[in-house]
Design an enzyme around this catalytic site. Sequence first.
Site, PDB file in Angstrom:
ATOM      1  N   HIS A   1     -12.480  11.744   1.436  1.00  0.00           N
ATOM      2  CA  HIS A   1     -12.505  10.352   1.863  1.00  0.00           C
ATOM      3  C   HIS A   1     -12.476  10.160   3.367  1.00  0.00           C
ATOM      4  O   HIS A   1     -13.145   9.280   3.894  1.00  0.00           O
ATOM      5  CB  HIS A   1     -11.295   9.654   1.239  1.00  0.00           C
ATOM      6  CG  HIS A   1     -11.190   8.185   1.525  1.00  0.00           C
ATOM      7  ND1 HIS A   1     -12.202   7.304   1.189  1.00  0.00           N
ATOM      8  CD2 HIS A   1     -10.210   7.441   2.088  1.00  0.00           C
ATOM      9  CE1 HIS A   1     -11.835   6.076   1.559  1.00  0.00           C
ATOM     10  NE2 HIS A   1     -10.647   6.127   2.119  1.00  0.00           N
TER      11      HIS A   1
ATOM     12  N   PHE B   1       0.858  -1.182   0.000  1.00  0.00           N
ATOM     13  CA  PHE B   1       0.000   0.000   0.000  1.00  0.00           C
ATOM     14  C   PHE B   1       0.891   1.228   0.000  1.00  0.00           C
ATOM     15  O   PHE B   1       2.104   1.128   0.243  1.00  0.00           O
ATOM     16  CB  PHE B   1      -0.884  -0.008   1.256  1.00  0.00           C
ATOM     17  CG  PHE B   1      -2.353  -0.192   0.981  1.00  0.00           C
ATOM     18  CD1 PHE B   1      -2.810  -1.265   0.247  1.00  0.00           C
ATOM     19  CD2 PHE B   1      -3.286   0.711   1.485  1.00  0.00           C
ATOM     20  CE1 PHE B   1      -4.170  -1.434   0.009  1.00  0.00           C
ATOM     21  CE2 PHE B   1      -4.642   0.548   1.260  1.00  0.00           C
ATOM     22  CZ  PHE B   1      -5.094  -0.522   0.517  1.00  0.00           C
TER      23      PHE B   1
ATOM     24  N   GLU C   1      -6.734   1.778  -3.043  1.00  0.00           N
ATOM     25  CA  GLU C   1      -5.303   1.961  -3.260  1.00  0.00           C
ATOM     26  C   GLU C   1      -4.650   0.609  -3.551  1.00  0.00           C
ATOM     27  O   GLU C   1      -3.575   0.539  -4.146  1.00  0.00           O
ATOM     28  CB  GLU C   1      -4.717   2.579  -1.986  1.00  0.00           C
ATOM     29  CG  GLU C   1      -3.299   2.983  -2.039  1.00  0.00           C
ATOM     30  CD  GLU C   1      -2.956   3.832  -0.808  1.00  0.00           C
ATOM     31  OE1 GLU C   1      -3.629   4.841  -0.572  1.00  0.00           O
ATOM     32  OE2 GLU C   1      -2.024   3.462  -0.084  1.00  0.00           O
TER      33      GLU C   1
ATOM     34  N   ARG D   1      -3.523  10.350   6.675  1.00  0.00           N
ATOM     35  CA  ARG D   1      -3.609   8.941   7.053  1.00  0.00           C
ATOM     36  C   ARG D   1      -3.030   8.065   5.954  1.00  0.00           C
ATOM     37  O   ARG D   1      -3.242   8.318   4.769  1.00  0.00           O
ATOM     38  CB  ARG D   1      -5.071   8.555   7.296  1.00  0.00           C
ATOM     39  CG  ARG D   1      -5.263   7.089   7.588  1.00  0.00           C
ATOM     40  CD  ARG D   1      -6.677   6.782   8.003  1.00  0.00           C
ATOM     41  NE  ARG D   1      -7.664   6.835   6.937  1.00  0.00           N
ATOM     42  CZ  ARG D   1      -7.794   5.916   5.986  1.00  0.00           C
ATOM     43  NH1 ARG D   1      -6.984   4.879   5.922  1.00  0.00           N
ATOM     44  NH2 ARG D   1      -8.731   6.050   5.071  1.00  0.00           N
TER      45      ARG D   1
ATOM     46  N   LEU E   1     -15.392   4.836  -4.240  1.00  0.00           N
ATOM     47  CA  LEU E   1     -13.983   4.554  -3.974  1.00  0.00           C
ATOM     48  C   LEU E   1     -13.429   3.404  -4.829  1.00  0.00           C
ATOM     49  O   LEU E   1     -14.079   2.388  -5.022  1.00  0.00           O
ATOM     50  CB  LEU E   1     -13.829   4.178  -2.492  1.00  0.00           C
ATOM     51  CG  LEU E   1     -12.454   3.674  -2.038  1.00  0.00           C
ATOM     52  CD1 LEU E   1     -11.433   4.800  -2.059  1.00  0.00           C
ATOM     53  CD2 LEU E   1     -12.540   3.072  -0.649  1.00  0.00           C
TER      54      LEU E   1
ATOM     55  N   GLU F   1     -12.981   6.887  13.493  1.00  0.00           N
ATOM     56  CA  GLU F   1     -12.789   8.110  12.699  1.00  0.00           C
ATOM     57  C   GLU F   1     -13.215   9.369  13.448  1.00  0.00           C
ATOM     58  O   GLU F   1     -12.648  10.439  13.247  1.00  0.00           O
ATOM     59  CB  GLU F   1     -13.533   8.005  11.364  1.00  0.00           C
ATOM     60  CG  GLU F   1     -13.146   9.110  10.384  1.00  0.00           C
ATOM     61  CD  GLU F   1     -13.667   8.882   8.965  1.00  0.00           C
ATOM     62  OE1 GLU F   1     -14.032   7.741   8.639  1.00  0.00           O
ATOM     63  OE2 GLU F   1     -13.706   9.855   8.196  1.00  0.00           O
TER      64      GLU F   1
ATOM     65  N   HIS G   1      -8.998  11.078  -1.294  1.00  0.00           N
ATOM     66  CA  HIS G   1      -8.462   9.825  -1.823  1.00  0.00           C
ATOM     67  C   HIS G   1      -8.182  10.011  -3.304  1.00  0.00           C
ATOM     68  O   HIS G   1      -9.031  10.526  -4.034  1.00  0.00           O
ATOM     69  CB  HIS G   1      -9.470   8.695  -1.607  1.00  0.00           C
ATOM     70  CG  HIS G   1      -8.885   7.330  -1.793  1.00  0.00           C
ATOM     71  ND1 HIS G   1      -8.475   6.862  -3.021  1.00  0.00           N
ATOM     72  CD2 HIS G   1      -8.601   6.342  -0.899  1.00  0.00           C
ATOM     73  CE1 HIS G   1      -7.987   5.633  -2.868  1.00  0.00           C
ATOM     74  NE2 HIS G   1      -8.049   5.302  -1.600  1.00  0.00           N
TER      75      HIS G   1
ATOM     76  N   ARG H   1      -1.139   9.347   0.172  1.00  0.00           N
ATOM     77  CA  ARG H   1      -2.334   9.803  -0.540  1.00  0.00           C
ATOM     78  C   ARG H   1      -2.349  11.300  -0.818  1.00  0.00           C
ATOM     79  O   ARG H   1      -2.796  11.740  -1.870  1.00  0.00           O
ATOM     80  CB  ARG H   1      -3.575   9.415   0.249  1.00  0.00           C
ATOM     81  CG  ARG H   1      -3.845   7.935   0.165  1.00  0.00           C
ATOM     82  CD  ARG H   1      -5.047   7.541   0.969  1.00  0.00           C
ATOM     83  NE  ARG H   1      -5.275   6.105   0.814  1.00  0.00           N
ATOM     84  CZ  ARG H   1      -6.164   5.418   1.517  1.00  0.00           C
ATOM     85  NH1 ARG H   1      -6.903   6.025   2.428  1.00  0.00           N
ATOM     86  NH2 ARG H   1      -6.310   4.128   1.311  1.00  0.00           N
TER      87      ARG H   1
ATOM     88  N   GLN I   1      -8.691  14.048   4.202  1.00  0.00           N
ATOM     89  CA  GLN I   1      -7.994  13.307   3.158  1.00  0.00           C
ATOM     90  C   GLN I   1      -8.841  13.214   1.890  1.00  0.00           C
ATOM     91  O   GLN I   1     -10.012  12.847   1.944  1.00  0.00           O
ATOM     92  CB  GLN I   1      -7.699  11.884   3.639  1.00  0.00           C
ATOM     93  CG  GLN I   1      -7.033  11.036   2.571  1.00  0.00           C
ATOM     94  CD  GLN I   1      -6.382   9.806   3.183  1.00  0.00           C
ATOM     95  OE1 GLN I   1      -7.033   8.804   3.428  1.00  0.00           O
ATOM     96  NE2 GLN I   1      -5.096   9.903   3.446  1.00  0.00           N
TER      97      GLN I   1
END
Lengths: 591, 238
Positions: free
Chosen positions: A355, A120, A257, A402, A254, A391, A244, A288, A242
Amino acid sequence: MSIRTITFDAIVVGGGGAGMRASLQMAQSGFKTALISKVFPTRSHTVSAQGGITCAIASADPNDDWRWHMYDTVKGSDYIGDQDAIEYMCSVGPEAVFELDHMGLPFSRTEEGRIYQRPFGGQSKNFGEGGQAARTCAAADRTGHALLHTLYQQNLKNGTQVYSEWYAAELVKDGQGNVCGVIAICIETGETVFFKAKATVFATGGSGRIYASTTNALINTGDGVGMALRAGLPVQDIEMWQFHPTGIAGAGVLVTEGCRGEGGYLINKDGERFMERYAPNAKDLASRDVVARSMMMEILDGRGAGPDGDHVFLKLDHLGEEVLHSRLPGICELAITFAHTDPVKEPIPVVPTCHYMMGGIPTNVHGQAIKLSAGHEGQEQFVNGLFAVGEVACVSVHGANRLGGNSLLDLVVFGRAAGLFIEDALRQGMTQYEPSNDDIDQALSRVRRWDDSQGGESVASLRKELQSTMQNHFGVFRKGDLMHEGVSKLADLRERVAKAHLEDKSQSFNTARVEALELDNLLEVAEATAIAAEGRKESRGAHARYDFPDRDDENWLCHSIYDPLTKQLGKRAVNFEPKTVDTFQPKARTY
Amino acid sequence: MKVSIYRYNPDTDREPTMKEYDVDTQGKDLMVLDVLNLVKEMDPSLGFRRSCREGVCGSDGMNINGKNGLACITSLSSVAPGVKEGKKALVLRPLPGLPVVRDLVVDMTMFYNQYEKVQPYLQNSTPAPAIERLQSPEERAKLDGLYECILCACCSTSCPSFWWNPDKFLGPAALLQGYRFLADSRDTATEERLARLDDPFSLFRCHGIMNCVSVCPKGLNPTRAIGHIRSMLLERGI
């Protein structure tokens, strides 16, 4: 007015991964625990997590080390993640992940029978010196689904009392500000109830719906942050959102990744693999914030694809049908449904999409909510009776950005940690704070406001305006004057929302009422985000400003603290004191 | 385009009605959920469940022009010829066979009860190792097509056997999950699981009608899973 009171030792608000991991821990210990969730728990947004849960379980690499994971996370956070919390998460992580396997989570497997791990973004071996690591434990590309269902199943097994489709509307505090429980509404019948508990755990998730374009579910309306802010409690680093890199253009859905982890890469309209220019080493697996900004720069420089030049492409076809169908089956489905594109044959149109909320209610590693004695400054104090995990919380393990795969780890590790802490505290005897009738009345006033509304603007139109304001004024790149304008627009919206109209006042399954109550929360989160974003005068992690393009460690190597009572932004020190390893000192962040 | 939606509010209505709406889709091939959201902007009193809007949470199962499906991943062009063009109405009703709470919202208690009856959680009487329980890729592959169920209830509420005996026949969704644990190499409660299914109703009311297979929005095959359980019960009986 008196309403029905139901009493528990502990209540958990939110039935996603963090909430169910916390409730499971407490149900196993035999304390009277309720899980209050506005949707049936397996409909929570954790279900949409795809790529996996990052953790040094040493399956892909027998020499993997949680300290390397810690290094990556600290660097990913742009150095405002708390190092004691990151240390805790990365070191306890393997135990928490093995527990998930023992609970039945259907992880994908290696030939040795161990849990499959994929690469990742932002991952390295040997403190950034040993090349790309593969540290994200996966159940194909449906890890969140597998995790959420497994946790629900375990809660069933252990007899957690689930209040499914109950909407928590407000915190109840006593005169001293100690938390006594929540007001919640049974969506099916409309009944309003006071849930009284010694420990109230917020696990209400994120709030991506403040933006017009988001990967988040429609239910992600920041209910926990909204309740905390209305209760006068501060939030931390709330400007850090963030984006994404790979949301499906137009739909916002989504695309994990993990696609790039498996070897996919981004191309611009000319077919160029542009990440090689922005991050020569990590390329498409840079973190990201870096990838999202690079994509936006391609688009702004005229190299975006499509008739409006507003997106780039994620190329996967070179991986071959077999890999795509075995490792990324969910992505193939989503791309065909929402982009009319079969990734086996053609690239997927993607664009950076809101995201994840890195900020939230400040807590320690046990989930205990923290406030400052003078609102945005002063001494740290615990908010008695209140905990936050997942979260909605800001522990902070993510800081300004993140890393992929760290949210699922965050929620199991800290859901579990809060459960363990509360279990222990209950055993030693926790205080039940008692609210007066006036305190309860005060908490009910918001629900009543909507029920008494006689006219005014509609919830849907105000929500739309709020979302487009956030999208246009607080996106991937930010600018002082534009944000200033955004802040005034939100102030105007606040006045209008206070006079908005709920037409349908019926009791049975009234989703219009829920949406009205959610709008109040969206507004709270949006305004806090706006003021904090305008206030942090630097660029760090996901917060990128044209007018302050550099990181400013002298003034801003710290958390921001937003006080809703004065609307002031203060600062709070970042923890640089891990217990078992040396501090990771801030340095320039390159990938 | 014309949209016809089942409306019933127990607070105010004596009986359900179908209400017609005119929705401007601008000729786009929207998802049914997008259309519902447009209707809700005009008429906020319309009740329906929704969450992820991408077909993974299972909230918005409903009956769409006669067939059960998820509103968020059913495009207008896939409903029936002429619907997207507005030549034919989009007709939305709650999932059949379960009590209606309001509008498109059904009471799913019976569905969840049947799910709980299969004890849908891993059971293993041996002590857990310090790491994960090992499982080969081949053993793990047996869970594909089973664990992906999202509990949307499209299958069970399209099943005539479930309509007939929703209290005694577990229904396709629950049985699929029942088999998911029978098929898991890490689960050791096979005998107890099979014994609980060995009666005339729980499993054997399945008559292989296969509506479950034709409606499953995730492309899963509960009938096949039920067949596997039948074989296991047969072998156990010999």
